[in-house]
Motif scaffolding. Structure first.
Motif, PDB file in Angstrom:
ATOM      1  N   THR A   4     -51.680 -60.108 -23.210  1.00 41.00           N
ATOM      2  CA  THR A   4     -52.140 -60.749 -21.982  1.00 41.00           C
ATOM      3  C   THR A   4     -50.901 -61.008 -21.131  1.00 41.00           C
ATOM      4  O   THR A   4     -49.802 -61.188 -21.656  1.00 41.00           O
ATOM      5  CB  THR A   4     -52.869 -62.077 -22.256  1.00 41.00           C
ATOM      6  OG1 THR A   4     -52.001 -62.937 -22.986  1.00 41.00           O
ATOM      7  CG2 THR A   4     -54.148 -61.847 -23.047  1.00 41.00           C
ATOM      8  N   ALA A   6     -48.683 -62.909 -17.936  1.00 38.99           N
ATOM      9  CA  ALA A   6     -48.469 -64.223 -17.320  1.00 38.99           C
ATOM     10  C   ALA A   6     -48.991 -64.264 -15.888  1.00 38.99           C
ATOM     11  O   ALA A   6     -49.417 -65.307 -15.414  1.00 38.99           O
ATOM     12  CB  ALA A   6     -46.993 -64.589 -17.331  1.00 38.99           C
ATOM     13  N   ASN A   7     -48.950 -63.115 -15.215  1.00 40.04           N
ATOM     14  CA  ASN A   7     -49.471 -63.085 -13.844  1.00 40.04           C
ATOM     15  C   ASN A   7     -50.061 -61.720 -13.530  1.00 40.04           C
ATOM     16  O   ASN A   7     -49.865 -60.752 -14.255  1.00 40.04           O
ATOM     17  CB  ASN A   7     -48.402 -63.492 -12.817  1.00 40.04           C
ATOM     18  CG  ASN A   7     -47.206 -62.579 -12.812  1.00 40.04           C
ATOM     19  OD1 ASN A   7     -47.339 -61.362 -12.729  1.00 40.04           O
ATOM     20  ND2 ASN A   7     -46.024 -63.168 -12.915  1.00 40.04           N
ATOM     21  N   ARG A   8     -50.787 -61.672 -12.468  1.00 38.70           N
ATOM     22  CA  ARG A   8     -51.525 -60.463 -12.084  1.00 38.70           C
ATOM     23  C   ARG A   8     -50.586 -59.302 -11.748  1.00 38.70           C
ATOM     24  O   ARG A   8     -50.891 -58.148 -12.019  1.00 38.70           O
ATOM     25  CB  ARG A   8     -52.400 -60.809 -10.876  1.00 38.70           C
ATOM     26  CG  ARG A   8     -53.363 -59.761 -10.484  1.00 38.70           C
ATOM     27  CD  ARG A   8     -54.762 -60.186 -10.912  1.00 38.70           C
ATOM     28  NE  ARG A   8     -55.730 -59.305 -10.308  1.00 38.70           N
ATOM     29  CZ  ARG A   8     -56.337 -58.343 -10.993  1.00 38.70           C
ATOM     30  NH1 ARG A   8     -56.105 -58.195 -12.267  1.00 38.70           N
ATOM     31  NH2 ARG A   8     -57.201 -57.559 -10.401  1.00 38.70           N
ATOM     32  N   ARG A   9     -49.445 -59.605 -11.156  1.00 35.68           N
ATOM     33  CA  ARG A   9     -48.504 -58.559 -10.761  1.00 35.68           C
ATOM     34  C   ARG A   9     -47.990 -57.805 -11.987  1.00 35.68           C
ATOM     35  O   ARG A   9     -47.969 -56.572 -12.004  1.00 35.68           O
ATOM     36  CB  ARG A   9     -47.344 -59.180  -9.993  1.00 35.68           C
ATOM     37  CG  ARG A   9     -46.314 -58.188  -9.524  1.00 35.68           C
ATOM     38  CD  ARG A   9     -45.215 -58.884  -8.791  1.00 35.68           C
ATOM     39  NE  ARG A   9     -44.730 -60.006  -9.580  1.00 35.68           N
ATOM     40  CZ  ARG A   9     -43.459 -60.254  -9.830  1.00 35.68           C
ATOM     41  NH1 ARG A   9     -42.537 -59.498  -9.318  1.00 35.68           N
ATOM     42  NH2 ARG A   9     -43.107 -61.279 -10.566  1.00 35.68           N
ATOM     43  N   GLU A  11     -49.434 -57.568 -14.849  1.00 36.70           N
ATOM     44  CA  GLU A  11     -50.570 -56.836 -15.410  1.00 36.70           C
ATOM     45  C   GLU A  11     -50.791 -55.523 -14.662  1.00 36.70           C
ATOM     46  O   GLU A  11     -51.028 -54.485 -15.271  1.00 36.70           O
ATOM     47  CB  GLU A  11     -51.830 -57.699 -15.355  1.00 36.70           C
ATOM     48  CG  GLU A  11     -53.023 -57.045 -16.011  1.00 36.70           C
ATOM     49  CD  GLU A  11     -54.231 -57.960 -16.064  1.00 36.70           C
ATOM     50  OE1 GLU A  11     -55.233 -57.542 -16.684  1.00 36.70           O
ATOM     51  OE2 GLU A  11     -54.192 -59.065 -15.498  1.00 36.70           O
ATOM     52  N   LYS A  12     -50.696 -55.573 -13.336  1.00 38.36           N
ATOM     53  CA  LYS A  12     -50.854 -54.345 -12.543  1.00 38.36           C
ATOM     54  C   LYS A  12     -49.775 -53.326 -12.897  1.00 38.36           C
ATOM     55  O   LYS A  12     -50.051 -52.140 -13.038  1.00 38.36           O
ATOM     56  CB  LYS A  12     -50.787 -54.656 -11.049  1.00 38.36           C
ATOM     57  CG  LYS A  12     -52.033 -55.298 -10.502  1.00 38.36           C
ATOM     58  CD  LYS A  12     -51.885 -55.539  -9.015  1.00 38.36           C
ATOM     59  CE  LYS A  12     -53.099 -56.210  -8.431  1.00 38.36           C
ATOM     60  NZ  LYS A  12     -52.956 -56.441  -6.985  1.00 38.36           N
TER      61      LYS A  12
END
Length: 80
Positions: A4, A6-9, A11-12
């Motif tokens: 998982t 820590a932030n969406r960026r 992950e992208k």
């Protein structure tokens, strides 16, 4: 191992190699995806220290976190 972010960026970048190349550069994006792939393939954290990439636990104010090398001086810091 499940990952998982820590932030969406992050992950992208982890899910889209082309975007990661554009934002991080080819060498760092390649290492980022390589390290994520290595972490996905293992069954336990005990195996991390045997992988290439200098996986190691951190100390002091980062106790409980781990890191691995990307391209110098950048590292990927993560928590179990």
């Amino acid at each position: 191992m499940d990952i998982t972010f820590a932030n969406r960026r992050l992950e992208k970048y982890g899910n889209n190699f082309t975007l990661a190349q554009r934002k991080l550069g080819n060498e760092r994006a390649t290492k980022y995806h390589q390290r994520l792939g290595e972490m996905r393939d293992i069954d336990s954290f005990a195996e991390l220290e045997t992988l290439p990439g200098n996986f190691h636990p951190l100390t002091a104010n980062r106790n409980g976190q781990w890191a691995c090398d990307l391209d110098h001086p950048y590292r990927l810091v993560f928590e179990p």
